[in-house]
Design a protein around this motif. Structure first.
Motif, PDB file in Angstrom:
ATOM      1  N   ALA A  34       0.841  -1.208   0.000  1.00  0.00           N
ATOM      2  CA  ALA A  34       0.000   0.000   0.000  1.00  0.00           C
ATOM      3  C   ALA A  34       0.871   1.252   0.000  1.00  0.00           C
ATOM      4  O   ALA A  34       0.639   2.186  -0.778  1.00  0.00           O
ATOM      5  CB  ALA A  34      -0.938  -0.002   1.210  1.00  0.00           C
ATOM      6  N   GLU A  35       1.900   1.277   0.856  1.00  0.00           N
ATOM      7  CA  GLU A  35       2.782   2.448   0.940  1.00  0.00           C
ATOM      8  C   GLU A  35       3.480   2.711  -0.391  1.00  0.00           C
ATOM      9  O   GLU A  35       3.643   3.859  -0.792  1.00  0.00           O
ATOM     10  CB  GLU A  35       3.824   2.247   2.040  1.00  0.00           C
ATOM     11  N   CYS A  40      -4.180   6.157  -3.271  1.00  0.00           N
ATOM     12  CA  CYS A  40      -4.992   6.806  -2.244  1.00  0.00           C
ATOM     13  C   CYS A  40      -4.081   7.363  -1.153  1.00  0.00           C
ATOM     14  O   CYS A  40      -3.086   6.732  -0.807  1.00  0.00           O
ATOM     15  CB  CYS A  40      -5.958   5.774  -1.647  1.00  0.00           C
ATOM     16  N   PRO A  41      -4.412   8.538  -0.588  1.00  0.00           N
ATOM     17  CA  PRO A  41      -3.599   9.068   0.523  1.00  0.00           C
ATOM     18  C   PRO A  41      -3.474   8.083   1.694  1.00  0.00           C
ATOM     19  O   PRO A  41      -2.498   8.136   2.440  1.00  0.00           O
ATOM     20  CB  PRO A  41      -4.358  10.326   0.958  1.00  0.00           C
ATOM     21  N   GLY A  47      -2.602   1.781   3.932  1.00  0.00           N
ATOM     22  CA  GLY A  47      -3.917   1.542   3.341  1.00  0.00           C
ATOM     23  C   GLY A  47      -5.071   1.567   4.325  1.00  0.00           C
ATOM     24  O   GLY A  47      -6.214   1.335   3.952  1.00  0.00           O
ATOM     25  N   GLU A  48      -4.772   1.849   5.597  1.00  0.00           N
ATOM     26  CA  GLU A  48      -5.811   1.822   6.646  1.00  0.00           C
ATOM     27  C   GLU A  48      -6.851   2.913   6.425  1.00  0.00           C
ATOM     28  O   GLU A  48      -6.519   4.084   6.263  1.00  0.00           O
ATOM     29  CB  GLU A  48      -5.182   2.027   8.029  1.00  0.00           C
ATOM     30  N   LEU A  49      -8.118   2.524   6.434  1.00  0.00           N
ATOM     31  CA  LEU A  49      -9.222   3.466   6.258  1.00  0.00           C
ATOM     32  C   LEU A  49      -9.946   3.754   7.564  1.00  0.00           C
ATOM     33  O   LEU A  49     -10.841   4.588   7.603  1.00  0.00           O
ATOM     34  CB  LEU A  49     -10.224   2.902   5.246  1.00  0.00           C
ATOM     35  N   GLY A  50      -9.580   3.060   8.636  1.00  0.00           N
ATOM     36  CA  GLY A  50     -10.266   3.256   9.902  1.00  0.00           C
ATOM     37  C   GLY A  50     -11.626   2.577   9.905  1.00  0.00           C
ATOM     38  O   GLY A  50     -11.905   1.718   9.076  1.00  0.00           O
ATOM     39  N   GLU A  51     -12.466   2.999  10.848  1.00  0.00           N
ATOM     40  CA  GLU A  51     -13.776   2.366  11.002  1.00  0.00           C
ATOM     41  C   GLU A  51     -14.850   3.197  10.317  1.00  0.00           C
ATOM     42  O   GLU A  51     -14.803   4.425  10.342  1.00  0.00           O
ATOM     43  CB  GLU A  51     -14.106   2.248  12.491  1.00  0.00           C
ATOM     44  N   PHE A  52     -15.816   2.527   9.698  1.00  0.00           N
ATOM     45  CA  PHE A  52     -16.914   3.225   9.028  1.00  0.00           C
ATOM     46  C   PHE A  52     -18.137   2.334   8.984  1.00  0.00           C
ATOM     47  O   PHE A  52     -18.067   1.134   9.255  1.00  0.00           O
ATOM     48  CB  PHE A  52     -16.502   3.663   7.611  1.00  0.00           C
ATOM     49  N   GLY A  53     -19.260   2.941   8.658  1.00  0.00           N
ATOM     50  CA  GLY A  53     -20.523   2.215   8.569  1.00  0.00           C
ATOM     51  C   GLY A  53     -20.963   2.058   7.125  1.00  0.00           C
ATOM     52  O   GLY A  53     -20.383   2.661   6.228  1.00  0.00           O
TER      53      GLY A  53
END
Length: 93
Positions: A34-35, A40-41, A47-53
């Motif tokens: 990913a790096e 994508c930034p 590549g971590e996008l965090g938590e989402f619904g």
């Protein structure tokens, strides 16, 4: 409400996506790919996008994140942004 955490790699072509998926299957770390390759930034964070619904990401991405097995790399997933490899890191239903 369901929540998920995921990481992804975004590239321009399906071919590049498939090649990177092979590298991951051969033991190269998802985060380091990913790096190096993600457009994508989030690539800078492996590549971590965090938590989402549900509904917070584009539909094609959402469909994978809320149905795929946790910890298994999915893709190529085509969206308006390009081709993604997606790994769900956690999901709470």
């Amino acid at each position: 409400m369901a929540r998920a955490s995921a990481r992804h790699i975004l590239v321009k072509t399906e071919e590049e996506c498939n090649n990177l998926k092979k590298e991951i299957e051969n033991g190269v770390q998802f985060g380091s790919i990913a790096e190096q390759h993600s457009l994508c930034p989030s690539g800078k964070q492996g590549g971590e996008l965090g938590e989402f619904g549900p509904g917070q990401m584009v539909k094609e991405f959402d469909d994978v994140v809320f149905s795929a097995p946790v910890g298994e790399v999915q893709g190529p997933v085509k969206t308006q942004f390009g081709y993604h490899l997606v790994e769900v890191t956690e999901r709470k239903d």
